[in-house]
Scaffold this active site. Structure first.
Site, PDB file in Angstrom:
ATOM      1  N   GLY A  51      -9.971  -0.832  -2.605  1.00 15.97           N
ATOM      2  CA  GLY A  51     -10.081  -1.645  -3.805  1.00 15.97           C
ATOM      3  C   GLY A  51      -8.997  -2.694  -3.848  1.00 15.97           C
ATOM      4  N   CYS A  52      -8.575  -3.056  -5.040  1.00 11.29           N
ATOM      5  CA  CYS A  52      -7.582  -4.120  -5.236  1.00 11.29           C
ATOM      6  C   CYS A  52      -6.357  -3.938  -4.339  1.00 11.29           C
ATOM      7  CB  CYS A  52      -7.146  -4.142  -6.695  1.00 11.29           C
ATOM      8  SG  CYS A  52      -5.774  -5.253  -7.036  1.00 11.29           S
TER       9      CYS A  52
END
Length: 220
Positions: free
Chosen positions: A56-57
């Protein structure tokens, strides 16, 4: 202890190596002046190795690894796609095939790949496909990008151990795939959690990342 004239060249060389390891190499990697293959050779020449993970991020994935003893540098970037030199906007559109990732250069004499895997798992949600927390799309998939057979084997063993543990009711969607070209992200993404601590914490909280991680793994 007094040094002799014969000692001094060796000490100078040693200090230069320390300077390159601690200062020059992280700058080079973060700035993207070396390709993934070149940086692998540079790291190997100093006895370092590389690991690349997607969870993810990349702002949120840089932070956990950056704190570990034995980690030389952590570089947010893009990998696993087809477009050369993608931009953040292109990757965010989900059309390049890349995933937001972090590339870690580490000293295997101080920290093992198995330890890095453990930190990786405890900072992602492996129960969702093409998503991590509030971010959805293939660009936010979770993945382990291995550089050699040993990393592949260790990654597969760690995934199987999680599957057998009974911790999760459903399947584990995290990919284990060969590493491909890694492209460092733009400078403003590097060390974002240090440069913008308030925004970073606000994003992380609003995304529900820590809340979900506690549900999955318990308190860190």
């Amino acid at each position: 202890m007094l040094s002799t004239a014969a000692d001094r060249p060796n000490r100078t060389e040693y200090m230069m190596r320390l300077y390159v390891i601690a200062v020059v190499l992280p700058i080079i990697l973060a700035a993207g002046w070396l390709s993934a293959n070149d940086s692998q050779k540079t790291a190997a020449g100093m006895g370092f190795e590389k690991a690349t993970f997607a969870g993810g991020c990349f702002w949120c994935m840089e932070h956990p690894f950056d704190q570990l003893e034995g980690v030389v540098s952590v570089t947010p970037g893009y990998t696993g796609g087809t477009k050369k030199n993608p931009t953040y906007e292109e990757v965010s559109s989900g059309t390049t095939g890349h995933a937001e990732s972090v590339q870690i250069v580490y000293d295997p004499s101080k920290i093992s790949y198995a330890k890095l895997l453990d930190v990786f798992w405890h900072n992602i949600d492996p129960t969702v496909k093409d998503q991590q927390f509030c971010d959805a799309g293939t660009q936010y998939r979770s993945a382990i990008f291995y550089y050699n057979e040993e990393q592949k084997l260790l990654a597969e063993e760690s995934k199987k151990a999680l599957e057998k543990s009974g911790r999760f009711k459903g399947p584990i969607y995290t990919e284990i795939v060969p590493a491909s070209e890694f492209y460092p992200a733009e400078e403003y993404h590097q060390h974002y959690y240090k440069k913008n601590p308030i925004r970073y914490k606000f994003y992380r909280y609003n995304c529900g990342r820590d809340q979900r991680l506690e549900e999955l793994w318990g308190k860190h």
